[in-house]
Design a protein around this motif. Structure first.
Motif, PDB file in Angstrom:
ATOM      1  N   ARG A  56      -0.298   7.511 -10.957  1.00  0.00           N
ATOM      2  CA  ARG A  56      -0.902   8.581 -10.178  1.00  0.00           C
ATOM      3  C   ARG A  56       0.138   9.491  -9.541  1.00  0.00           C
ATOM      4  O   ARG A  56      -0.180  10.259  -8.656  1.00  0.00           O
ATOM      5  CB  ARG A  56      -1.775   7.984  -9.077  1.00  0.00           C
ATOM      6  N   LEU A  57       1.362   9.395 -10.004  1.00  0.00           N
ATOM      7  CA  LEU A  57       2.443  10.155  -9.384  1.00  0.00           C
ATOM      8  C   LEU A  57       2.230  11.649  -9.509  1.00  0.00           C
ATOM      9  O   LEU A  57       2.093  12.179 -10.608  1.00  0.00           O
ATOM     10  CB  LEU A  57       3.774   9.770 -10.025  1.00  0.00           C
ATOM     11  N   LYS A  58       2.236  12.327  -8.356  1.00  0.00           N
ATOM     12  CA  LYS A  58       2.033  13.768  -8.371  1.00  0.00           C
ATOM     13  C   LYS A  58       3.301  14.530  -8.012  1.00  0.00           C
ATOM     14  O   LYS A  58       3.459  15.680  -8.381  1.00  0.00           O
ATOM     15  CB  LYS A  58       0.959  14.146  -7.345  1.00  0.00           C
ATOM     16  N   ASN A  88       1.473   2.400  -6.796  1.00  0.00           N
ATOM     17  CA  ASN A  88       0.537   3.403  -6.290  1.00  0.00           C
ATOM     18  C   ASN A  88       1.179   4.670  -5.795  1.00  0.00           C
ATOM     19  O   ASN A  88       0.517   5.473  -5.146  1.00  0.00           O
ATOM     20  CB  ASN A  88      -0.286   2.803  -5.140  1.00  0.00           C
ATOM     21  N   PHE A  89       2.435   4.855  -6.070  1.00  0.00           N
ATOM     22  CA  PHE A  89       3.087   6.043  -5.525  1.00  0.00           C
ATOM     23  C   PHE A  89       2.417   7.329  -5.993  1.00  0.00           C
ATOM     24  O   PHE A  89       2.162   7.521  -7.174  1.00  0.00           O
ATOM     25  CB  PHE A  89       4.565   6.103  -5.909  1.00  0.00           C
ATOM     26  N   ILE A 109       9.765   4.033 -12.550  1.00  0.00           N
ATOM     27  CA  ILE A 109       8.854   4.586 -11.540  1.00  0.00           C
ATOM     28  C   ILE A 109       7.739   5.396 -12.212  1.00  0.00           C
ATOM     29  O   ILE A 109       6.556   5.222 -11.928  1.00  0.00           O
ATOM     30  CB  ILE A 109       9.621   5.467 -10.534  1.00  0.00           C
ATOM     31  N   VAL A 110       8.128   6.296 -13.115  1.00  0.00           N
ATOM     32  CA  VAL A 110       7.085   7.155 -13.702  1.00  0.00           C
ATOM     33  C   VAL A 110       6.171   6.371 -14.625  1.00  0.00           C
ATOM     34  O   VAL A 110       4.993   6.686 -14.789  1.00  0.00           O
ATOM     35  CB  VAL A 110       7.659   8.402 -14.435  1.00  0.00           C
ATOM     36  N   GLN A 111       6.717   5.332 -15.199  1.00  0.00           N
ATOM     37  CA  GLN A 111       5.882   4.560 -16.097  1.00  0.00           C
ATOM     38  C   GLN A 111       4.863   3.724 -15.329  1.00  0.00           C
ATOM     39  O   GLN A 111       3.718   3.565 -15.737  1.00  0.00           O
ATOM     40  CB  GLN A 111       6.763   3.649 -16.957  1.00  0.00           C
ATOM     41  N   SER A 112       5.312   3.207 -14.211  1.00  0.00           N
ATOM     42  CA  SER A 112       4.449   2.329 -13.443  1.00  0.00           C
ATOM     43  C   SER A 112       3.452   3.093 -12.562  1.00  0.00           C
ATOM     44  O   SER A 112       2.314   2.649 -12.383  1.00  0.00           O
ATOM     45  CB  SER A 112       5.325   1.420 -12.562  1.00  0.00           C
ATOM     46  N   CYS A 113       3.892   4.207 -12.034  1.00  0.00           N
ATOM     47  CA  CYS A 113       3.061   4.908 -11.049  1.00  0.00           C
ATOM     48  C   CYS A 113       2.250   5.984 -11.743  1.00  0.00           C
ATOM     49  O   CYS A 113       2.651   7.143 -11.812  1.00  0.00           O
ATOM     50  CB  CYS A 113       3.934   5.504  -9.950  1.00  0.00           C
ATOM     51  N   LYS A 157       0.810  -1.217   0.000  1.00  0.00           N
ATOM     52  CA  LYS A 157       0.000   0.000   0.000  1.00  0.00           C
ATOM     53  C   LYS A 157       0.842   1.266   0.000  1.00  0.00           C
ATOM     54  O   LYS A 157       0.313   2.358   0.061  1.00  0.00           O
ATOM     55  CB  LYS A 157      -0.907   0.022   1.232  1.00  0.00           C
ATOM     56  N   LEU A 158       2.124   1.098  -0.060  1.00  0.00           N
ATOM     57  CA  LEU A 158       3.016   2.257   0.007  1.00  0.00           C
ATOM     58  C   LEU A 158       2.717   3.234  -1.121  1.00  0.00           C
ATOM     59  O   LEU A 158       2.720   2.856  -2.293  1.00  0.00           O
ATOM     60  CB  LEU A 158       4.461   1.786  -0.103  1.00  0.00           C
ATOM     61  N   ASN A 159       2.441   4.506  -0.760  1.00  0.00           N
ATOM     62  CA  ASN A 159       2.170   5.481  -1.816  1.00  0.00           C
ATOM     63  C   ASN A 159       2.929   6.783  -1.655  1.00  0.00           C
ATOM     64  O   ASN A 159       2.844   7.672  -2.496  1.00  0.00           O
ATOM     65  CB  ASN A 159       0.656   5.769  -1.924  1.00  0.00           C
TER      66      ASN A 159
END
Lengths: 573, 281
Positions: A429-431, A394-395, A423-427, A369-371
């Protein structure tokens, strides 16, 4: 159709819309919605205090009750901004006071708050309830005394990481006997003593007190008494925690702690003896938030044992003393973990206790659940980042800080482009993203391509050319804040699309390749932006040669033009 | 940064004089290696993406310029330093040894830690030292002592409590009558302290010495100077033999001594002795 509803109905509907963004959208629909929305708006968030003036704020939202203001640019936290740059809250308080607005809540971040401001605040708003100051400066205990004495219905006084000159500890005694409304009191960042008797009495007469964070100078026996008087506490910050586990005092404390069955958030331990931690175990099972980032005394087995009791943890702030192995314990214990922050205990030192990519991989594997992540580490590898990206898609916030800012992957000697790219490809919802390590233009290509939700990006010592910055500016449509230091970005990147900056809150560039001429061009083309040049060297050297590279540039959109309170070291173009 | 440094290559940080430019940990290289950029010198990631002008991964000699020697240098410690010349070895700890070497706060605003937190770390380290240095004194000092505000180079105030344990000790270097003071609390390792002292003394444009202070650039780290300290008992000792914390609790003042005077300390000084002007003891 909505025209046929009386205003009160619309107001009622709007009441249920809490988010600032949504309310802003609502106000744009039509004139009558704009009108109704502005009269019913109670809370306003202003991310840059220089983007609007207090007068205009008051004119638009006469029903304002809660104001959040942010002042200095983020890099001011790291001493990159002169101390007198700006961000003064006084004009805001003065204007609000004179307008008759019934302010109840003021939340400030990175602002300069004088004692005079606090005094004016305390005397101007009869219903004032809540003061939250984060990373502010300029005030002393005298200002706090005024707030304590004059705000009769004060519910919240929350001081987080402020530099306070508190050589006189009497402020706490200034809460009158009639003040019984306190819900939250946080003075952990104060370095001075407080009147302990006054503190005990205050807590005794505050039945609604839910959050109490003490500073280092509150001794153990006082802590015990406070806990006995406030077993309803939900959030506790312990100052000094040193005792002999076999002593009477320790037993009393243990008993007092056990009575506090509602505590879900624990922090502090500013002074701690690790062997005493067992007294805390009884409440660990309920904890959802644990902040041990100011407790360098806790490490090794004592620390991991503590963590093993915290099965419900959602937020953990810790020092890198925990080590990779300790993070393994976190991974196997804290299955609900959402936010992890690992701070360096020895930022310039040898790093023997520090964490590496291994710890992060373990946590990512154990805590799905780490975001939200802030991770200071000695090194990172692409392989680790790729694994983390796969484990935790979910980061929302991913901030990595490798202590050596240009360090490549130590195994392959490659830049970390691929890792961050994963990271950016997978996450999706990254803000928020902060990069470090050796990075080329490639990582920015990935960011521009994949980080569609990205709102804030921090870059340091990265990239090879202007292309890096261009990838980001062109690709990240939702970008609001961009802060860059020590990168080879110059005028052609800066000037490619100046209109973009109007869609953002701010842009910071320091030690890059932009020149005075480039900054001037931006200022000329975009009157809706303030372009500030910060020059801290000897003023006489500040020549007007357009080819001169600018050391620090901060630009931001604004509705009110140039500010009038800039110091000499800041030049607004 | 002030004089004594030769900045070559297309410095990415421009010509600003602001100290935030990453200049304090710069490598002084000979004119021949003229295309070297101002790298950070903190870590020399070999390969990296250095195709275009910006080669942060400079691979020159790991410019230890005018290093002040500590005890660490006396037994042969070649292995630690020799890692840095080329690509990293595959082991994790090799990387660590590089940052261990560099270990000094050479870049303003890095690592990006809020100054409040930084100040806390410093004060907490001080308190812990206090516990060790003084038997049984628990850190419950009253804050009625004057709060000393230090302005760092950006003018942001750093508040330091002056309690029993002052961080500042005097430092004198042979040949210059006016001493300086250094805050031991700002450092957590010998490397960090040595670096700060080098910056203070060996790079000053205001050197009062008639001869320029020799900036040695050798990989083996020999230098013209050695760092010594006076301990609580009044004895002059070589810096570096004991753990850092123990050192900090017993040091009274520092002296940067000419190596030629520190005779009999180690064989590796032979090279530098040949280069130096000989001085009577």
């Amino acid at each position: 159709m909505m025209n046929y509803f009386p205003d009160e109905v619309l107001e009622h509907v709007f009441d249920s819309i809490a988010s600032h963004k949504d309310r802003n959208s609502v106000s744009l629909v039509c004139k009558s919605w704009y009108r109704i929305e502005r009269y019913s708006r109670r809370r306003v968030f202003i991310g840059n205090c220089y983007s609007i003036s207090p007068e205009r704020l008051i004119a638009r939202f006469p029903g304002l009750k809660s104001l959040t203001l942010k002042g200095k640019p983020h890099f001011a936290d790291f001493n990159l901004v002169p101390y007198d740059w700006g961000g003064f809250v006084y004009p805001w308080i003065k204007a609000l006071a004179e307008s008759g607005i019934g302010l109840e809540e003021l939340r400030l971040k990175r602002m300069v708050v004088s004692d005079e401001s606090l005094e004016l605040l305390s005397k101007s708003f009869a219903n004032f309830k809540s003061l939250v100051l984060v990373s502010c400066e300029g005030f002393s205990a005298d200002g706090l005394a005024a707030v304590a004495a004059n705000c009769r219905f004060l519910r919240e006084l929350d001081l987080q990481e402020n530099e306070v000159d508190d050589h006189r500890g009497h402020w706490l005694s200034c809460f009158p006997e009639s003040c019984t409304s306190l819900v939250s009191l946080n003075f952990a960042c104060l370095k001075g003593e407080v009147n302990l008797g006054a503190l005990e009495r205050l807590v005794s007469r505050s039945p609604n007190l839910k959050s109490l964070r003490l500073n280092r100078l509150v001794p153990l026996d006082t802590l015990q008494k406070l806990l006995m008087r406030a077993p309803q506490l939900v959030d506790l910050g312990i100052g000094s925690y040193v005792h002999d586990p076999s002593s009477e005092a320790s037993n009393k404390l243990k008993h007092a702690i056990q009575r506090c069955k509602s505590i879900v958030s624990l922090s502090g331990f500013l002074e701690v003896a690790p062997r005493c931690m067992s007294a805390i175990y009884p409440i660990c099972g309920n904890l959802t938030t644990l902040n041990l980032s100011y407790a360098p005394g806790l490490h090794g087995n004592k620390l991991t044992k503590l963590i093993q009791h915290c099965r419900k943890l959602q937020r953990l702030w810790i020092l890198d003393r925990i080590g990779d192995k300790g993070l393994g314990v976190v991974a196997s214990t804290c299955k609900e973990l959402q936010e992890l922050r690992v701070f360096p205990s020895d930022p310039f030192g040898a790093g023997n206790d520090a964490v590496t990519e291994e710890g992060l991989v373990l946590v990512s594997a154990g805590c799905p659940k780490l975001n939200s992540l802030l991770y200071f580490c000695q090194q990172m590898t692409n392989a680790a980042l790729i694994t983390v990206a796969r484990n935790c898609p979910n980061f929302i916030r991913f901030r990595l800080c490798i202590l050596d800012p240009v360090k490549p992957d130590p195994v392959t000697n490659q830049p970390l482009d691929e890792g961050f790219g994963a990271i950016v490809q997978s996450c999706k919802r990254l803000k928020r993203l902060s990069l470090s390590g050796l990075l080329t233009d490639q990582v920015f290509l990935y960011i521009g391509m994949y980080a569609e939700q990205l709102e804030m990006l921090s870059i340091a010592f990265a990239a090879d050319s202007d292309k890096g910055m261009l990838y980001v500016l062109n690709g990240c449509k939702k970008l609001r804040k961009l802060e860059i230091r020590d990168c080879p970005f110059g005028n052609s990147a800066l000037l490619e699309d100046v209109g973009k900056y109007e869609t953002m809150r701010s842009l910071w560039m320091s030690s890059c390749e932009v020149t005075l001429g480039g900054c001037k061009t931006v200022a000329e083309k975009m009157p809706s932006l303030n372009v500030e040049i910060i020059n801290e060297s000897d003023q006489t050297e500040f020549n007007l040669d357009e080819g001169q590279k600018v050391d620090k540039m901060y630009l931001y959109r604004t509705l009110v033009g140039h500010r009038k309170d800039a110091p000499e070291s800041v030049w607004i173009l | 940064m002030e004089g004594g440094l030769v900045l070559l290559g297309g410095g990415s940080s421009g010509v600003s004089t602001n100290e935030s430019a990453v200049l304090s940990k710069v490598e002084v290289v000979s004119e021949a290696e003229s295309e070297l950029e101002l790298g950070l010198g903190l870590s020399l990631g070999g390969g990296g993406g250095g195709a275009t002008g910006k080669t942060k991964a400079a691979n020159s000699s790991w410019g230890e310029c005018g290093r002040i020697l500590t005890a660490k240098d006396f037994p042969s410690v070649v292995s630690q330093r020799s890692n840095n010349g080329g690509p990293f070895s595959g082991t994790k700890r090799a990387a660590e040894s590089v940052s261990h070497e560099s270990g000094s706060p050479s870049v303003v605003g890095w690592p990006p830690i809020r100054s409040y937190r930084m100040n806390s770390l410093v004060n907490q380290a001080k308190a812990q030292r206090g516990d060790e240095g003084d038997s049984g004194v628990v850190e419950k000092d009253k804050p009625k002592d004057a709060l000393k505000k230090k302005l760092n180079s950006n003018g942001k105030q750093t508040t330091v409590n002056e309690k029993g344990h002052l961080g500042f000790v005097k430092v004198n270097i042979d040949g210059i009558p006016i001493g300086r003071k250094v805050d031991l609390n700002a450092h957590s390792s010998y490397e960090s302290l040595a670096q700060a002292l080098e910056d203070m003394f060996l790079r000053s444009a205001n050197s009062l010495e008639k001869e320029p202070l020799a900036l040695s650039k050798l990989l083996d780290g020999s230098s013209e100077f050695v760092l010594t300290y006076e301990d609580k008992e009044g004895d002059w000792m070589l810096v570096g033999d004991v753990p850092w914390r123990m050192f900090v609790s017993s040091v009274r003042r520092l002296r940067i001594m000419r190596t030629s005077e520190a005779n009999g300390l180690a064989p590796r000084f032979n090279e530098s002795n040949e280069r130096q002007k000989s001085k009577p003891i």
